[in-house]
Design an enzyme around this catalytic site. Structure first.
Site, PDB file in Angstrom:
ATOM      1  N   HIS A 217      34.321  43.913  48.662  1.00 46.81           N
ATOM      2  CA  HIS A 217      33.566  42.057  48.567  1.00 46.81           C
ATOM      3  C   HIS A 217      34.629  41.030  48.927  1.00 46.81           C
ATOM      4  O   HIS A 217      35.700  41.047  48.764  1.00 46.81           O
ATOM      5  CB  HIS A 217      32.515  41.960  46.914  1.00 46.81           C
ATOM      6  CG  HIS A 217      33.802  41.600  45.850  1.00 46.81           C
ATOM      7  ND1 HIS A 217      34.611  42.485  45.175  1.00 46.81           N
ATOM      8  CD2 HIS A 217      34.575  41.106  45.526  1.00 46.81           C
ATOM      9  CE1 HIS A 217      35.019  42.073  44.181  1.00 46.81           C
ATOM     10  NE2 HIS A 217      35.358  40.730  44.832  1.00 46.81           N
TER      11      HIS A 217
ATOM     12  N   HIS B  96      39.978  37.373  51.456  1.00 42.85           N
ATOM     13  CA  HIS B  96      40.511  38.238  51.095  1.00 42.85           C
ATOM     14  C   HIS B  96      39.201  38.875  50.480  1.00 42.85           C
ATOM     15  O   HIS B  96      38.992  38.643  49.912  1.00 42.85           O
ATOM     16  CB  HIS B  96      41.508  37.922  50.616  1.00 42.85           C
ATOM     17  CG  HIS B  96      41.575  37.828  48.881  1.00 42.85           C
ATOM     18  ND1 HIS B  96      41.405  36.120  48.432  1.00 42.85           N
ATOM     19  CD2 HIS B  96      40.531  39.037  47.389  1.00 42.85           C
ATOM     20  CE1 HIS B  96      41.014  36.919  46.973  1.00 42.85           C
ATOM     21  NE2 HIS B  96      40.975  38.010  46.532  1.00 42.85           N
TER      22      HIS B  96
HETATM   23  P1  ATP Z   1      39.437  43.320  36.308  1.00 44.60           P
HETATM   24  O1  ATP Z   1      39.355  42.385  36.693  1.00 44.60           O
HETATM   25  O2  ATP Z   1      38.433  44.214  35.430  1.00 44.60           O
HETATM   26  O3  ATP Z   1      40.302  44.371  36.993  1.00 44.60           O
HETATM   27  P2  ATP Z   1      38.064  42.077  39.053  1.00 44.60           P
HETATM   28  O4  ATP Z   1      38.699  41.055  39.377  1.00 44.60           O
HETATM   29  O5  ATP Z   1      37.438  43.170  40.259  1.00 44.60           O
HETATM   30  O6  ATP Z   1      38.345  43.638  37.585  1.00 44.60           O
HETATM   31  P3  ATP Z   1      37.043  39.982  37.599  1.00 44.60           P
HETATM   32  O7  ATP Z   1      37.930  39.406  37.110  1.00 44.60           O
HETATM   33  O8  ATP Z   1      35.264  39.352  37.098  1.00 44.60           O
HETATM   34  O9  ATP Z   1      35.949  41.934  38.315  1.00 44.60           O
HETATM   35  O10 ATP Z   1      36.921  39.198  39.252  1.00 44.60           O
HETATM   36  C1  ATP Z   1      35.443  39.236  39.753  1.00 44.60           C
HETATM   37  C2  ATP Z   1      35.706  38.823  41.360  1.00 44.60           C
HETATM   38  O11 ATP Z   1      36.284  37.752  41.319  1.00 44.60           O
HETATM   39  C3  ATP Z   1      37.071  39.576  42.452  1.00 44.60           C
HETATM   40  O12 ATP Z   1      36.962  38.952  43.426  1.00 44.60           O
HETATM   41  C4  ATP Z   1      38.704  38.675  41.505  1.00 44.60           C
HETATM   42  O13 ATP Z   1      39.568  38.469  42.348  1.00 44.60           O
HETATM   43  C5  ATP Z   1      38.194  36.861  41.677  1.00 44.60           C
HETATM   44  N1  ATP Z   1      38.541  36.016  40.246  1.00 44.60           N
HETATM   45  C6  ATP Z   1      38.705  36.663  39.044  1.00 44.60           C
HETATM   46  N2  ATP Z   1      38.448  36.005  38.687  1.00 44.60           N
HETATM   47  C7  ATP Z   1      39.205  35.072  40.117  1.00 44.60           C
HETATM   48  C8  ATP Z   1      39.540  33.332  39.718  1.00 44.60           C
HETATM   49  N3  ATP Z   1      40.395  32.804  37.947  1.00 44.60           N
HETATM   50  N4  ATP Z   1      39.624  32.488  41.040  1.00 44.60           N
HETATM   51  C9  ATP Z   1      38.970  33.031  42.388  1.00 44.60           C
HETATM   52  N5  ATP Z   1      38.583  34.589  41.714  1.00 44.60           N
HETATM   53  C10 ATP Z   1      38.469  34.515  41.202  1.00 44.60           C
END
Ligand code: ATP
Ligand code: MG
Length: 173
Positions: free
Chosen positions: A42, A123
């Site tokens: 995504h 990205h």
């Molecule tokens: P995990 O953190 O469990 O390894 P994940 O990163 O895929 O898995 P989330 O942390 O819930 O899951 O993030 C969901 C999406 O949001 C991902 O694309 C992640 O890169 C993005 N994301 C997470 N935290 C932030 C942030 N603080 N700012 C911008 N984007 C974020």
């Protein structure tokens, strides 16, 4: 203790056909790190983090007021961002994508949702926790972006799962 929050983010899902092509290419490369599952590919538009469950209806209603145009997205650069995120990025960011992000950000701010202060960086993550830092041109994976979604992110035994809580169409250009 009951956790009455949902971990939420708006995103562009990668359509199945492009996800299969991207994963086939990725798996033919020698990237290290933890590969992102094909169904999880995504492009994040806005990360909301933990939101009270009772705010969900307001978020769904807000998203329905976004009027944005469909556009063609081409991911043609392989980059490494942050601490070892190997990603595909667009060499040229479509203005419609920036307008969609701006529309969501404005409406989220009006609802009192505070977003990360870092600027939007389009990205699609392919691999995490990589030690290598590949940077090069990628084949150019493209699709017509005609919807955006609200995902709930949950940690599960084998990683993370995203559940689509809402989907909204973008209008024909
Ligand atoms: P995990 O953190 O469990 O390894 P994940 O990163 O895929 O898995 P989330 O942390 O819930 O899951 O993030 C969901 C999406 O949001 C991902 O694309 C992640 O890169 C993005 N994301 C997470 N935290 C932030 C942030 N603080 N700012 C911008 N984007 C974020
Ligand atoms: Mg994360």
């Amino acid at each position: 203790m009951i956790d009455d929050t949902l971990r939420l983010f708006f995103a562009l899902p990668c359509p199945p056909e492009q996800a299969a092509a991207i994963c086939a290419w990725r798996d033919s490369q020698d990237f290290d790190g933890r590969a992102v599952a094909r169904d999880n590919l995504h492009l994040t538009l806005a990360f909301l983090g933990a939101q009270p469950t009772h705010h969900l209806d307001a978020l769904l209603q807000m998203a329905a007021t976004v009027q944005a145009e469909a556009f063609s997205l081409t991911l043609d650069r392989l980059t490494t961002i942050g601490k070892g995120f190997i990603c595909l990025q667009p060499g040229t960011t479509p203005p419609e994508l920036l307008r969609l992000v701006a529309a969501l950000s404005e409406r989220l701010a009006a609802l009192g949702v505070v977003l990360d202060c870092r600027p939007f960086l389009p990205h699609l993550t392919l691999s995490r926790q990589a030690r290598s830092r590949p940077q090069k041109l990628a084949p150019g994976f493209a699709w017509q972006v005609d919807r955006f979604v609200l995902y709930r992110s949950s940690n599960v035994a084998d990683g993370v799962r995203y559940d689509e809580l809402g989907s909204w169409s973008l209008s024909a250009p």
